[in-house]
Every structure is written in structure tokens, then in C-alpha cells.
Design a protein around this motif. Structure first.
Motif, PDB file in Angstrom:
ATOM      1  N   PRO A  11       5.624  11.580   1.924  1.00 51.34           N
ATOM      2  CA  PRO A  11       4.196  11.803   1.673  1.00 51.34           C
ATOM      3  C   PRO A  11       3.763  10.915   0.510  1.00 51.34           C
ATOM      4  CG  PRO A  11       5.522  13.703   0.982  1.00 51.34           C
ATOM      5  CD  PRO A  11       6.414  12.808   1.766  1.00 51.34           C
ATOM      6  N   GLY A  12       2.602  10.283   0.650  1.00 51.18           N
ATOM      7  CA  GLY A  12       2.084   9.470  -0.444  1.00 51.18           C
ATOM      8  C   GLY A  12       2.728   8.104  -0.574  1.00 51.18           C
ATOM      9  N   ILE A 121      -0.184  11.288  -5.096  1.00 46.84           N
ATOM     10  CA  ILE A 121      -0.826  12.328  -4.263  1.00 46.84           C
ATOM     11  C   ILE A 121      -1.895  13.079  -5.048  1.00 46.84           C
ATOM     12  CG2 ILE A 121      -0.405  14.543  -3.121  1.00 46.84           C
ATOM     13  CD1 ILE A 121       1.020  12.821  -1.364  1.00 46.84           C
ATOM     14  N   ARG A 124      -5.082  11.130  -5.402  1.00 45.04           N
ATOM     15  CA  ARG A 124      -5.723  10.580  -4.189  1.00 45.04           C
ATOM     16  C   ARG A 124      -7.109  11.205  -3.969  1.00 45.04           C
ATOM     17  NH1 ARG A 124      -2.515  10.624   1.259  1.00 45.04           N
ATOM     18  NH2 ARG A 124      -2.082  12.753   0.581  1.00 45.04           N
ATOM     19  N   ASP A 155      -3.220  18.323  -1.545  1.00 48.05           N
ATOM     20  CA  ASP A 155      -2.873  17.335  -2.574  1.00 48.05           C
ATOM     21  C   ASP A 155      -2.749  17.949  -3.967  1.00 48.05           C
ATOM     22  OD1 ASP A 155      -2.523  15.273  -0.829  1.00 48.05           O
ATOM     23  OD2 ASP A 155      -4.373  14.202  -1.319  1.00 48.05           O
ATOM     24  N   VAL A 160       2.725  19.272  -3.160  1.00 47.21           N
ATOM     25  CA  VAL A 160       3.436  18.009  -2.938  1.00 47.21           C
ATOM     26  C   VAL A 160       4.936  18.202  -3.131  1.00 47.21           C
ATOM     27  CG1 VAL A 160       3.281  16.904  -5.203  1.00 47.21           C
ATOM     28  CG2 VAL A 160       3.335  15.526  -3.213  1.00 47.21           C
TER      29      VAL A 160
END
Ligand code: AP5
Length: 208
Positions: A11-12, A121, A124, A155, A160
Motif C-alpha cells: 500500500p502506498g 499514506i 495522501r 488512510d 495503514v
């Protein structure tokens, strides 16, 4: 280039950020299971509402749901010459199902260490009108659209960490799975957005 490409990474990692470049270079449409799930959540469909609970907790949505979404998406005319999968497959069973319905010709893996992920993240921001992805420090949005930017509900720092745990337990083993098939191309994602873009472009050119 025939067949489909998988854009892989934690992720990210920058999958969404770099997908546009690959679409531009290959003409293949982007198929993001995360975007498809968020559209289902927004539409308030029963599937979307069920998926939301998993997404908000940072857990993977069950394979059966995801495979159903992909099977349906691959029926569309624009998928006939292959697509760019973004965020799919994420488990070995998903990859095994994909093998039966589409040909994957390469997997571009954007590698980023966990300690760089949390900042990416949490900072974002998304433009809900265009889908463009920004970051408060690494890619600030133009001032005229600042007011309409949103933050994804998953997020948060807490979520995360759960997403990273799911990634390491369920998704990371796919790198070896694809490497054993000779399909994995790794890109060092721990660079600036521009530099990663150049590396991704070089990888796509090398594959074509
Ligand atoms: P999904 O939407 O796929 O989320 P993800 O994989 O967690 O990936 P992200 O969208 O968070 O990151 P990205 O790699 O696209 O990074 P980005 O370019 O935005 O999935 C969400 C949820 O849906 C999952 O948790 C799960 O519940 C469910 N789901 C989805 N697919 C599933 C599946 N197949 N199976 C089961 N469940 C599924 O970049 C991140 C930020 O960093 C941005 O702010 C960007 O500006 C910045 N940035 C990008 N590159 C750089 C760089 N090089 N340097 C500095 N900053 C950078």
C-alpha cells in the motif's frame, strides 16, 4: 504488447501514481480493484457495504468477491487485448484464478520499505473530481483545488499498519510466485516520484 500487466507493491508504493504512465505507454486500461471497491461503496450496493468493513479495518476483501469483480470487468470490450491490473491479484488464490481467465505477461513490482509507507499514506490527498493523487509534502495539489481534496477513510496511521500486516502475510508471497514464473520486474520505488516514473517507463520499454 499482448496480454495483461500486473502492477504490484505494498500500500502506498505509488501504484496509482505510476499507473497513468503505463496506460499511456501500452494503451491498456487500468483495472484497479481498490477503485472498483470504492465505487461500489459510494454507490451503496450490498457488496460495497460489506467490502467497506474490510477496507476500513485494513483487511483484504474476500477472494470470492474480488474474483467476481474481475471476471465481470474482463468481459468489457476494452479488456480484450489485456489490461493493467493495479492492486490485483493480492493473494495466491486470486493469482491462480487470474491464470485461468487471462494471460499475465509481466509483473512490475514497485518496492518500498515499510518505514517510507506510513508518511506517504497519511499525507495522501485525492481530488474527487479527477481521481488525481496528491501528497501534502511530496506532491502538493495546486492551490485552486485545495478546498475539494479528500482523504481516504483508510488512510490513517492505525489502518495503514493493518494494511501493511495484510500485505506481508497475504500479498508479498506473490512476488516469489511470479518470480518463479520469470514474470517479475522490480523497480526501486524508494526514490522521487519522477525517478520512479523513469524506472517504470524503462521497465515497460524493456518488456515490449
Ligand atoms: P487499494 O486502493 O488498492 O490500496 P493499496 O494497495 O493499499 O494501495 P494504495 O492505493 O494505498 O497505494 P498506491 O500504491 O496506489 O500509492 P499511491 O500512488 O496512491 O486498496 C484499498 C483496500 O481495498 C485494501 O486495503 C483492501 O481492503 C481492498 N482491496 C483492494 N484490492 C483488493 C484485492 N485485490 N483483494 C482484496 N482486497 C482488496 O501513492 C501513495 C501516496 O504516496 C500519494 O500521496 C502519492 O502522492 C505519494 N507518492 C507516490 N509515489 C511517491 C514517491 N516515489 N515518493 C514520495 N511520495 C510518493
Amino acid at each position: 504488447m499482448t496480454g495483461s500487466i500486473v502492477l504490484f507493491g505494498p500500500p502506498g508504493a505509488g501504484k496509482g501514481t505510476q499507473a497513468g504512465k503505463i496506460v499511456e505507454l501500452t494503451g491498456k486500461p487500468q483495472v484497479s480493484t481498490g477503485d472498483m471497491l470504492r465505487a461500489a461503496v459510494k454507490a451503496g450496493s450490498p457488496m460495497g457495504l460489506a467490502a467497506k468493513e474490510y477496507m476500513d479495518a485494513g483487511l483484504l476483501v474476500p477472494d470470492k468477491v474480488i474474483i467476481g469483480l474481475i471476471k465481470e470487468r474482463l468481459q468489457h470490450d476494452d479488456a480484450k487485448k489485456g489490461v493493467l491490473f493495479d492492486g490485483f491479484p493480492r493473494t495466491i488464490p486470486q493469482a491462480e484464478s487470474l491464470e485461468k481467465i487471462a494471460e499475465v505477461t509481466s509483473v512490475i513490482s514497485i518496492e518500498v520499505p515499510d518505514d517510507a509507507i506510513v508518511d506517504r499514506i497519511v499525507g495522501r490527498r485525492m481530488d474527487p473530481e479527477t481521481g488525481d493523487i496528491y501528497h501534502v509534502s511530496f506532491k502538493p495539489a495546486p492551490s485552486e483545488i485545495q478546498d475539494r481534496l479528500i482523504q481516504r477513510p483508510d488512510d490513517t496511521e492505525e489502518t495503514v499498519r493493518a494494511r501493511l500486516e495484510a500485505y506481508h502475510a497475504q500479498t508479498a508471497p506473490l512476488a516469489d510466485w511470479y518470480s518463479d514464473k520469470g514474470l517479475l520486474v522490480s523497480v526501486d520505488g524508494n526514490n522521487s516520484i519522477e525517478k520512479v516514473g523513469d524506472l517504470v517507463e524503462a521497465a515497460v520499454i524493456q518488456l515490449s
